[in-house]
Design a protein around this motif. Structure first.
Motif, PDB file in Angstrom:
ATOM      1  N   LEU A 659      51.464  25.620  37.939  1.00  0.00           N
ATOM      2  CA  LEU A 659      51.075  26.991  37.599  1.00  0.00           C
ATOM      3  C   LEU A 659      50.843  27.726  38.914  1.00  0.00           C
ATOM      4  CD1 LEU A 659      50.320  29.124  35.481  1.00  0.00           C
ATOM      5  CD2 LEU A 659      47.965  28.297  35.612  1.00  0.00           C
ATOM      6  N   PHE A 660      51.711  28.687  39.211  1.00  0.00           N
ATOM      7  CA  PHE A 660      51.669  29.422  40.475  1.00  0.00           C
ATOM      8  C   PHE A 660      51.117  30.819  40.199  1.00  0.00           C
ATOM      9  CE2 PHE A 660      53.619  32.193  43.680  1.00  0.00           C
ATOM     10  CZ  PHE A 660      53.299  31.524  44.849  1.00  0.00           C
ATOM     11  N   ILE A 661      49.925  31.108  40.738  1.00  0.00           N
ATOM     12  CA  ILE A 661      49.265  32.394  40.502  1.00  0.00           C
ATOM     13  C   ILE A 661      49.411  33.238  41.755  1.00  0.00           C
ATOM     14  CG2 ILE A 661      47.133  33.539  39.826  1.00  0.00           C
ATOM     15  CD1 ILE A 661      46.199  30.899  38.628  1.00  0.00           C
ATOM     16  N   ASP A 662      50.305  34.200  41.706  1.00  0.00           N
ATOM     17  CA  ASP A 662      50.548  35.070  42.859  1.00  0.00           C
ATOM     18  C   ASP A 662      49.495  36.178  42.915  1.00  0.00           C
ATOM     19  OD1 ASP A 662      51.823  35.852  45.135  1.00  0.00           O
ATOM     20  OD2 ASP A 662      53.417  36.953  44.116  1.00  0.00           O
ATOM     21  N   GLU A 663      49.127  36.553  44.107  1.00  0.00           N
ATOM     22  CA  GLU A 663      48.098  37.575  44.329  1.00  0.00           C
ATOM     23  C   GLU A 663      46.846  37.240  43.509  1.00  0.00           C
ATOM     24  OE1 GLU A 663      49.924  41.313  43.438  1.00  0.00           O
ATOM     25  OE2 GLU A 663      51.035  41.356  45.324  1.00  0.00           O
ATOM     26  N   ALA A 664      46.402  35.982  43.629  1.00  0.00           N
ATOM     27  CA  ALA A 664      45.271  35.497  42.835  1.00  0.00           C
ATOM     28  C   ALA A 664      43.988  36.271  43.125  1.00  0.00           C
ATOM     29  CB  ALA A 664      45.055  34.006  43.102  1.00  0.00           C
ATOM     30  N   TYR A 665      43.868  36.830  44.315  1.00  0.00           N
ATOM     31  CA  TYR A 665      42.662  37.585  44.669  1.00  0.00           C
ATOM     32  C   TYR A 665      42.457  38.788  43.749  1.00  0.00           C
ATOM     33  CZ  TYR A 665      46.366  40.160  47.053  1.00  0.00           C
ATOM     34  OH  TYR A 665      47.526  40.832  47.338  1.00  0.00           O
ATOM     35  N   ALA A 666      43.524  39.256  43.089  1.00  0.00           N
ATOM     36  CA  ALA A 666      43.389  40.393  42.177  1.00  0.00           C
ATOM     37  C   ALA A 666      42.535  40.047  40.954  1.00  0.00           C
ATOM     38  CB  ALA A 666      44.775  40.865  41.714  1.00  0.00           C
ATOM     39  N   SER A 668      39.665  38.803  41.201  1.00  0.00           N
ATOM     40  CA  SER A 668      38.277  39.023  41.618  1.00  0.00           C
ATOM     41  C   SER A 668      38.238  40.159  42.632  1.00  0.00           C
ATOM     42  CB  SER A 668      37.696  37.737  42.219  1.00  0.00           C
ATOM     43  OG  SER A 668      36.363  37.930  42.621  1.00  0.00           O
ATOM     44  N   PRO A 669      38.486  41.402  42.181  1.00  0.00           N
ATOM     45  CA  PRO A 669      38.482  42.535  43.112  1.00  0.00           C
ATOM     46  C   PRO A 669      37.098  42.763  43.707  1.00  0.00           C
ATOM     47  CG  PRO A 669      38.593  43.297  40.843  1.00  0.00           C
ATOM     48  CD  PRO A 669      38.769  41.814  40.808  1.00  0.00           C
ATOM     49  N   GLU A 670      37.062  43.404  44.880  1.00  0.00           N
ATOM     50  CA  GLU A 670      35.787  43.605  45.570  1.00  0.00           C
ATOM     51  C   GLU A 670      34.821  44.433  44.742  1.00  0.00           C
ATOM     52  OE1 GLU A 670      35.987  43.831  50.117  1.00  0.00           O
ATOM     53  OE2 GLU A 670      37.907  44.691  49.481  1.00  0.00           O
ATOM     54  N   ASP A 671      35.314  45.415  44.005  1.00  0.00           N
ATOM     55  CA  ASP A 671      34.449  46.259  43.181  1.00  0.00           C
ATOM     56  C   ASP A 671      34.575  45.845  41.721  1.00  0.00           C
ATOM     57  OD1 ASP A 671      37.037  47.030  42.951  1.00  0.00           O
ATOM     58  OD2 ASP A 671      36.627  49.190  42.897  1.00  0.00           O
ATOM     59  N   SER A 672      34.477  44.520  41.469  1.00  0.00           N
ATOM     60  CA  SER A 672      34.829  43.986  40.154  1.00  0.00           C
ATOM     61  C   SER A 672      33.929  44.487  39.044  1.00  0.00           C
ATOM     62  CB  SER A 672      34.803  42.457  40.208  1.00  0.00           C
ATOM     63  OG  SER A 672      33.525  42.002  40.573  1.00  0.00           O
ATOM     64  N   GLY A 673      32.620  44.595  39.279  1.00  0.00           N
ATOM     65  CA  GLY A 673      31.711  44.996  38.207  1.00  0.00           C
ATOM     66  C   GLY A 673      31.888  44.066  37.016  1.00  0.00           C
ATOM     67  N   ARG A 674      32.234  44.638  35.874  1.00  0.00           N
ATOM     68  CA  ARG A 674      32.464  43.835  34.673  1.00  0.00           C
ATOM     69  C   ARG A 674      33.959  43.569  34.459  1.00  0.00           C
ATOM     70  NH1 ARG A 674      29.788  40.356  33.205  1.00  0.00           N
ATOM     71  NH2 ARG A 674      30.891  40.406  31.237  1.00  0.00           N
ATOM     72  N   ARG A 708      38.514  35.864  51.067  1.00  0.00           N
ATOM     73  CA  ARG A 708      37.426  36.505  50.323  1.00  0.00           C
ATOM     74  C   ARG A 708      37.354  35.973  48.911  1.00  0.00           C
ATOM     75  NH1 ARG A 708      37.344  39.985  46.565  1.00  0.00           N
ATOM     76  NH2 ARG A 708      39.550  40.469  46.780  1.00  0.00           N
ATOM     77  N   PHE A 709      38.512  35.810  48.282  1.00  0.00           N
ATOM     78  CA  PHE A 709      38.564  35.306  46.910  1.00  0.00           C
ATOM     79  C   PHE A 709      37.893  33.938  46.795  1.00  0.00           C
ATOM     80  CE2 PHE A 709      41.135  32.610  43.950  1.00  0.00           C
ATOM     81  CZ  PHE A 709      40.723  33.184  42.768  1.00  0.00           C
ATOM     82  N   LEU A 710      38.178  33.053  47.730  1.00  0.00           N
ATOM     83  CA  LEU A 710      37.593  31.710  47.680  1.00  0.00           C
ATOM     84  C   LEU A 710      36.113  31.724  48.023  1.00  0.00           C
ATOM     85  CD1 LEU A 710      40.493  29.724  49.371  1.00  0.00           C
ATOM     86  CD2 LEU A 710      39.900  29.747  46.950  1.00  0.00           C
ATOM     87  N   SER A 711      35.693  32.645  48.885  1.00  0.00           N
ATOM     88  CA  SER A 711      34.280  32.690  49.269  1.00  0.00           C
ATOM     89  C   SER A 711      33.393  33.209  48.146  1.00  0.00           C
ATOM     90  CB  SER A 711      34.098  33.566  50.520  1.00  0.00           C
ATOM     91  OG  SER A 711      34.385  34.926  50.227  1.00  0.00           O
ATOM     92  N   VAL A 712      33.906  34.116  47.309  1.00  0.00           N
ATOM     93  CA  VAL A 712      33.079  34.659  46.229  1.00  0.00           C
ATOM     94  C   VAL A 712      33.229  33.858  44.943  1.00  0.00           C
ATOM     95  CG1 VAL A 712      33.193  36.996  47.151  1.00  0.00           C
ATOM     96  CG2 VAL A 712      34.855  36.300  45.441  1.00  0.00           C
ATOM     97  N   ASN A 713      34.135  32.877  44.943  1.00  0.00           N
ATOM     98  CA  ASN A 713      34.308  32.021  43.768  1.00  0.00           C
ATOM     99  C   ASN A 713      34.236  30.550  44.187  1.00  0.00           C
ATOM    100  OD1 ASN A 713      35.092  33.772  41.330  1.00  0.00           O
ATOM    101  ND2 ASN A 713      36.300  34.614  43.006  1.00  0.00           N
TER     102      ASN A 713
END
Length: 814
Positions: A659-666, A668-674, A708-713
């Motif tokens: 399972l290849f997830i491209d642009e996985a950081y999307a 968990s955006p920086e201004d994710s909120g809900r 950033r994605f890995l650090s916040v998750n």
């Protein structure tokens, strides 16, 4: 009376017992006093260790509170071993190994005593002592505020612990005090704690706040009963129960808690009555372990400040909610793990941002006469073994009323779903379920939506005013089997007179998209599920698997990517040697196969992922090795329920492969909120853990964004073994890609073209949109187009004319 003296007055009538007079020390006065004498202490500081062994009254002068200081340099400043009266004294201790005020025997009365100390405990009650302590304050930043130990008891009225270096009030060793209208705050440990068999704590009208630990902690077979108490502003859980603890909360208020409002484990039992739980950062009620149980009656749980379920029941625990309200929370009730159970009766679940009731991993939930309003999903029975009953419940204002997936099998009886935005009842991915006498009214989608040939039973159900149709049954999908589907009996819709049992489906070798499920032909909006992926999968299974050596050869043929090739070969070698060690009966090192690919677009990440899957298949690590490529749009739906379903479906398609997830950081955006991407991440993490050998997951994207994605998750980061960085191609490597394209398409580069291409790739702007390998391919395609425009003008072009590309065919720099 001069300062530093003590006046002793005997209250008896016999002249020969009268001992009225002044003494130079407190110790001398206490030695001379008899039962019933009153010792009035003049203002001053007394460096004495006092022991009260008779039923006397020891007090400071009236109208001068705090003017008498008992402050020895070490030891216990004041010890009481009789039913004496002590009032209006200021006690100071300096011995970290001893209490400031020790009550060992009798039933003394301590009134308006202020203790400012740095002792092991401010007040310590032990043995058979049963004091009455009124309006006393303890300031002890070095130790426990009040300790009641070893069978001690007593009543504490309107007392205050203003600071404690450990617990505010500690009860252990079979002690059993009663607290009335007391306050405990600014403790470095728990506010109130009781531990040990036969230890018991009773508190009425008390307040615990501003503590650097749990507000109330009951452990190791201790019991406690709190009535009309407030627990708030802690740094840890509000209330903690562990190891056979028993606690009753009646008319209490627990709020402003950054962690779990109430957490209980290890066979503990909690009873809540008319208690409110609000403003909690994690779970309102967190219930763990077999034998652990919470019973809540007429309680309210609301206003969560975090992203966690209000009530969490797991690992075989039980929760009962009777006449309760749960509202303004991310999720209301999560029940998970085999043996876990929740019984909810006559309760309201409302203003739930995600799922009101979630049942998974073999758990059971039973809801009777409940009302669920304003939630994304009313109830979701998620997987095999999960079930229970919804009986006579109403669900209003949902995205989806009830979802049943992955083999879950609940019974839904006499329930009504009003005005769902998507579907009243949705069953997919092998879900089952029995729906009896259920109603769906005013759906913006379908009333009952059953797909994948799920073996669902519908009896005497009714739909009204459903925009897309009352019933939708779509066959097919990875979990479908021939001849199965919903069992429909005596169901009606305002669109048709009735529904008949569907005939058995045909059994073709491969299903195609144009097949009709043979159901509800008269109802508009009926759809089928496309089956092309099944055809592709069947064809893929017939293709022979290449050897790892052959696939690695293709990898080596790729331009550049030297560090990537080394990483992939190292992983391959580890897996191959591990396999051989297992064959030899040796332990094999555990190799996490999930990867992170970072780098710019067009650097070969998708190609390497495809080859990596083939390599793992050739080594027998994966069944198929195929690649399923997805991005945020494929995983995230319009609401929480559909997000998890999409993620599950993508994972299922990748079973046996990558399972290849491209642009996985999307996700968990920086201004994710809900943002709903979080549910995709949470679902993916659980699937990776539950099916760790079935699918290899590769997440990819720009280097900085993926960091950033890995650090916040951290939950995601822990699932991946290593990060492989795909560096940008240099001009020489881009030239080689163009040369490969030229040879593959039977063209040739004319004189000087290679040099022109090097200059072109050196000068081309390399911003965020620079495509690397894609740029090289686009350059070649542009040259071919210009070549065609030039050669098309020739009447009879030669072979050289048709094959040679010149520098003039290069496109202009962007």
């Amino acid at each position: 009376m001069a300062q530093g003296t003590v006046q002793v007055t005997h209250t008896g009538t016999s002249r020969w017992r009268r001992r009225t007079g002044e003494y130079a020390s407190l110790a001398a006065a206490l030695e001379a006093a008899a039962d019933g004498d009153v010792l009035t202490v003049a203002p001053g500081t007394y460096r004495e260790n006092l022991v009260v062994q008779r039923a006397v009254t020891l007090r400071g002068p009236e109208g001068s509170p705090g003017s008498v200081r008992i402050a020895p340099v070490d030891g216990v400043p004041l010890t009481v071993r009789a039913s004496a009266v002590v009032q209006d004294l200021h006690v100071e201790g300096q011995d970290a190994a001893a209490p400031a005020l020790l009550v060992e025997e009798g039933a003394p009365e301590l009134t308006d005593v202020r203790i400012v100390t740095r002792s092991a405990a401010g007040i310590e009650v032990r043995g058979g002592a049963r004091p009455t302590v009124r309006r006393c304050t303890v300031d002890n930043p070095a130790g426990i505020g009040i300790a009641v130990l070893d069978g001690g008891g007593g009543v504490f009225e309107e007392c205050e612990v203003v600071a404690a270096g450990q617990a505010g009030i500690a009860v252990r060793g079979g002690a059993h005090p009663r607290l009335e209208r007391c306050r405990v705050h600014h403790a470095a440990g728990s506010g109130l704690t009781a531990t040990g068999e036969n230890s018991a704590l009773e508190a009425v009208g008390c307040e615990v706040y501003e503590v650097r630990g749990s507000g109330v902690q009951i452990t190791a077979r201790a019991t406690a009963h709190l009535t009309d108490c407030d627990v708030h502003r802690t740094t840890a859980d509000g209330v903690t129960l562990d190891t056979d603890a028993v606690l009753t909360l009646a008319d209490c208020r627990i709020h402003d808690i950054p962690e779990n409002a109430v957490d209980l484990r290890s066979r503990s039992v909690l009873t809540l009555t008319r208690t409110t739980v609000r403003q909690f950062g994690r779970n309102g009620l967190s219930v763990w372990d077999p034998g652990t149980r919470v019973d809540a009656n007429q309680c309210e749980i609301f206003d969560s400040t975090g992203d966690y379920p209000a009530v969490w029941v797991s690992d075989g625990a039980t929760a009962v909610l009777d006449s309760c309200r749960v509202h303004d929370v991310p999720d209301a009730l999560f029940v998970l793990d085999r043996g876990s159970r929740a019984d909810v009766v006559d309760s309201d679940l409302s203003q739930v941002r995600n799922t009101a009731v979630s049942v998974s991993d073999g758990a059971t939930a039973q809801l009777d006469d409940c009302r669920i309003r304003d939630a994304a999903t009313g109830a979701w029975f998620r997987d095999h073994g999960s079930g229970g009953t919804l009986n006579n419940c109403t669900l209003d204002g949902m995205q989806t009323g009830v979802i049943v997936t992955k083999g879950a099998d609940p019974v839904i009886e006499r329930c009504t779903v009003d005005s769902p935005a998507e579907a009243g009842f949705y069953v997919s991915a092998g879900g089952r379920g029995t729906f009896l006498n259920c109603r769906v009214r005013g759906s913006a989608g379908y009333g009952f939506h059953v797909i994948d040939g799920c073996r669902t039973t519908l009896k005497k159900c009714r739909t009204e005013r459903c925009a897309r149709g009352g019933y939708e049954f779509a066959d097919g999908g990875p979990d479908a089997a021939s001849g199965v589907g919903p069992d429909v009996e005596d169901c009606t819709s305002d669109e048709s007179a009735g529904l008949r049992q569907p005939p058995p489906a045909p059994e073709p070798a491969v299903q195609t998209a144009n097949q009709s499920p043979g159901l509800l032909g008269a109802i508009p909006g009926q759809r089928t599920t496309e089956q092309e992926p099944l055809v592709a999968a069947a064809q893929a299974e017939q293709e022979p698997t290449r050897t790892s050596k052959a696939v690695l050869g293709e990898l080596d043929a790729l331009v550049g990517l030297e560090s990537v090739k080394r990483e992939v070969r190292a992983l391959t070698d580890m897996i191959e040697v591990g396999r051989r060690r297992q064959q030899a009966g040796l332990k094999a090192a555990s190799v996490k196969r999930h990867l992170v690919f970072t780098g710019s677009p067009g650097t070969g990440k998708t190609t390497v992922a495809r080859l990596y899957g083939e390599i793992l298949a050739s080594l027998g690590v994966l069944d198929k090795g195929h690649l399923v490529e997805v991005s945020r749009v494929d995983l995230v739906g319009e609401h929480i329920g559909s997000t998890a379903i999409r993620t599950q479906e993508a994972f299922d398609k990748a079973r046996g492969g990558v399972l290849f997830i491209d642009e996985a950081y999307a996700l968990s955006p920086e201004d994710s909120g809900r943002d709903f991407g979080k549910e995709a991440i949470d679902t993916l993490v659980k699937l990776m853990e539950d099916h760790r050998d079935a699918v290899v997951v590769i997440v990819a994207g720009y280097t900085a964004e993926m960091e950033r994605f890995l650090s916040v998750n951290p939950g995601v980061a822990s699932r991946f073994s290593r990060t492989i960085t795909f560096s940008d191609y240099g001009p020489d490597e881009l030239l080689r890609i163009v040369e490969q394209q030229t040879e593959e398409h039977e063209y040739r580069l004319g004189p000087g073209v290679s040099e022109a291409l090097l200059k072109y790739f050196t000068a081309i702007p390399k911003g965020p949109a620079f495509g690397n390998g894609r740029t090289a391919r686009q350059t070649f395609e542009a040259m071919v187009e210009r070549h065609a425009g030039r050669v098309a003008q020739l009447a009879e072009p030669s072979t050289d004319d048709l094959t040679l590309l010149y520098a003039e065919d290069l496109p202009d720099l962007p």
